[in-house]
Design a protein around this motif. Structure first.
Motif, short mmCIF file in Angstrom:
data_model
loop_
_atom_site.label_atom_id
_atom_site.label_comp_id
_atom_site.label_asym_id
_atom_site.label_seq_id
_atom_site.Cartn_x
_atom_site.Cartn_y
_atom_site.Cartn_z
N THR A 65 0.88 -1.56 0.36
CA THR A 65 0.08 -0.13 0.46
C THR A 65 0.97 1.13 0.19
N GLN A 66 1.72 1.45 0.68
CA GLN A 66 3.11 2.48 0.84
C GLN A 66 3.53 2.41 -0.85
N THR A 70 -2.07 -1.33 -4.52
CA THR A 70 -2.90 -2.45 -3.47
C THR A 70 -3.46 -0.97 -3.14
N GLU A 71 -5.06 -2.05 -3.00
CA GLU A 71 -5.93 -0.44 -2.33
C GLU A 71 -7.65 -1.30 -1.58
N ALA A 75 -10.61 3.32 3.25
CA ALA A 75 -9.54 4.20 3.91
C ALA A 75 -9.14 4.85 5.08
N SER A 167 -10.72 -0.90 5.70
CA SER A 167 -8.99 0.01 5.26
C SER A 167 -8.06 -0.53 5.78
N PRO A 169 -4.26 -2.40 5.86
CA PRO A 169 -3.54 -3.10 4.11
C PRO A 169 -3.52 -4.63 3.35
N VAL A 172 -6.41 -6.09 1.17
CA VAL A 172 -6.63 -5.16 -0.07
C VAL A 172 -6.94 -6.30 -0.50
N GLY A 192 -3.96 -0.27 -7.57
CA GLY A 192 -3.82 1.39 -7.07
C GLY A 192 -3.10 2.39 -8.28
N LYS A 502 1.03 4.35 5.65
CA LYS A 502 0.35 3.53 4.54
C LYS A 502 0.70 4.15 3.86
N ARG A 503 0.67 5.24 3.23
CA ARG A 503 0.99 5.32 1.65
C ARG A 503 2.04 7.25 2.02
#
Length: 514
Positions: A65-66, A70-71, A75, A167, A169, A172, A192, A502-503
């Motif tokens: 996710t970083q 993936t999503e 979120a 939400s 990770p 996903v 993603g 996470k992002r």
């Protein structure tokens, strides 16, 4: 400190985070000038490497996710609230059932559409593994298609925070083609902005732009992430121009990346605490007097302000000022004489000093430094600690099995979802999957059980506070300092530091020229 003091500190933290976000989103945000380069390549010195072949049911899901591969259906926003992702809306149908309406027109990296059937396949897989992820474990989660554009998700018992859980990770959604083998393949099967195309074990991952991304065409054409465990090496790579982003740099390195240096450094309070874990399953720390002696030996203010040069905040409890329910009271002052007296009661004095093993790991730059400082403080009280700094993956089985004495751990208490209930359950209940202190209290478990039916946010936070107080009273490890996250960039626009870690790679992120 009175409650209004806590509110002032929380407000201050909020202001700091907002200022950081605004600075990153402004002209040249994340870099000191320069126009965005069309179709640029971003190079990252990443702090944490995948350890399980990118398995989505493990902590490797956070790497995915970083990097923007993936999503999940939902979120978590910077304020900890749930927001739409692959699901555009959701409603609770009854105490056990929620309906999630999928965002229309979303496709996977392999070109197939995101359908209710695909969502059901993905969620059924992750809850059906032998050891389901923390956020989804024990829920009795059942997922069913509900028409052409929605899924119904039900739980065995009412779950007041199910949209937040989804939400995680670990929740996903991958394309149906991912599930043809023994474990899901994450190569070209996510949703993603970036598509994972190759990986060299735990050394490097390469991602390419997904032009059909539902959130808009990403600015970057390519991302190369190199996993560098040594924080000094991450700083060196950034300084040499080998990477554009470096995560988690030591305080000594941050000084050279300050304003006017040509680099942009962002720091934000993080929901993360460094604690000294004490193995209660065996001697010597099964004895509460010895645990209390260790707690009294440690000067937590000195650890934060001197050992870490002010880059962290001293901790009085598990939760700190990064969250609304965190404690901001100063930690208790050290009481070395009191510690010696307790050790003497337990049979340890100058002629019979307590000898223990103190383990930690180097990926978090502050941990070896703290270990040395803790060792010196313990020695003053009559405890001889032998330090061992090693690979966390090698140490973890020993920790889980209770074959250790003391362990210095940096732990995010909002790792899975922006609600502390998951960590309080997994890390401290009798049957907790990550109960490294090996603590077991029926009274504590009963308190945590009330979260199963507590829907009001304020009421949940009161439970979090009560749990933290109980852990402090029972000396379940010793919270030492509350961390801050930092990332340094060079020639990067549109970067926003996520306090939940996470992002990192987003559609807006770009490299700049000049």
């Amino acid at each position: 400190m009175p409650r209004h003091g806590r509110h002032r500190r929380s407000a201050l933290v909020t202001v700091i985070v907002v200022v950081a976000l605004l600075a990153a989103c402004g002209p040249g945000g994340g870099g000191e000038g320069g126009a965005p380069v069309p179709d640029g390549e971003l190079r990252i010195a990443a702090q944490f490497a995948p350890r399980a072949g990118y398995a989505v049911d493990t902590d490797d899901a956070f790497v995915l996710t970083q990097l923007g591969a993936t999503e999940a259906l939902t979120a978590a926003a910077a304020d900890g609230q749930v927001r739409a992702a692959l699901a555009e809306s959701w409603t609770q149908l009854d105490p056990l059932t929620w309906r999630f309406v999928l965002r229309p027109g979303v496709t996977f990296h392999d070109g197939s559409p995101v359908t209710p059937a695909a969502v059901a396949t993905a969620l059924r897989y992750v809850v059906g593994v032998a050891a389901p992820p923390r956020a989804l474990r024990g829920l009795g989660l059942v997922v069913a298609e509900d028409g052409a554009d929605a899924v119904r998700v039900s739980t065995a018992q009412p779950d007041p925070i199910l949209p937040l859980r989804l939400s995680s990770p670990n929740a996903v959604i991958l394309a149906p083609s991912a599930y043809g083998g023994a474990t899901p393949s994450v190569f070209g099967t996510g949703t993603g902005p970036m598509r994972l195309v190759s990986a060299e074990g735990a050394q490097r991952a390469v991602l390419e732009r997904f032009d059909a991304y539902w959130g808009g065409r990403p600015a970057l054409a390519r991302v190369t992430a190199t996993f560098v465990s040594d924080p000094a090496a991450r700083a060196l790579a950034l300084r040499a121009g080998d990477v554009d982003i470096a995560q988690g740099l030591p305080e000594s390195s941050l000084l050279e990346f300050s304003a006017g240096s040509g680099f942009d450094e962002q720091t934000a309070p993080a929901p993360r605490t460094v604690s000294l874990l004490l193995n209660q399953s065996a001697a010597p720390f099964a004895d509460p007097r010895i645990r209390q002696a260790v707690a009294r030996s440690l000067d937590r203010r000195a650890l934060a302000e001197q050992a870490l040069a002010g880059s962290a905040l001293p901790a009085s409890e598990l939760f700190g000022p990064a969250v609304a329910w965190g404690a901001t009271d100063p930690p208790p002052a050290p009481d070395v004489e009191g510690a010696r007296a307790l050790l003497a009661q337990a049979g340890h004095g100058p002629d019979n000093p307590l000898r223990v093993r103190l383990w930690t790991y180097p990926v978090r730059a502050e941990l070896p430094t703290l270990a040395t400082a803790v060792q010196a403080m313990l020695r003053d009280a009559g405890v001889e600690a032998e330090i061992r700094v090693g690979d966390y993956g090698t140490q973890e089985p020993e920790l889980i099995a209770g074959r250790y004495d003391m362990f210095l751990l940096s732990r995010s208490y909002l790792t899975d979802v922006p609600d502390a209930g998951a960590t309080l359950r997994s890390d401290y209940t009798c049957d907790g999957s990550y109960n490294l202190n090996h603590y077991c209290s029926p009274a504590y478990d009963a308190l945590i059980a009330t979260l199963d039916t507590t829907t009001d946010t304020a009421a949940r936070q009161e439970v979090f506070r009560a749990a933290a107080r109980m852990l402090t009273e029972d000396v379940v490890g010793v919270p030492l300092v509350h961390s801050q996250e930092n990332v340094v960039t060079s020639g990067v626009a549109g970067f926003v530091l996520d306090p939940f870690a996470k992002r990192l790679v987003t559609p807006q992120l770009a490299v700049t020229a000049g």
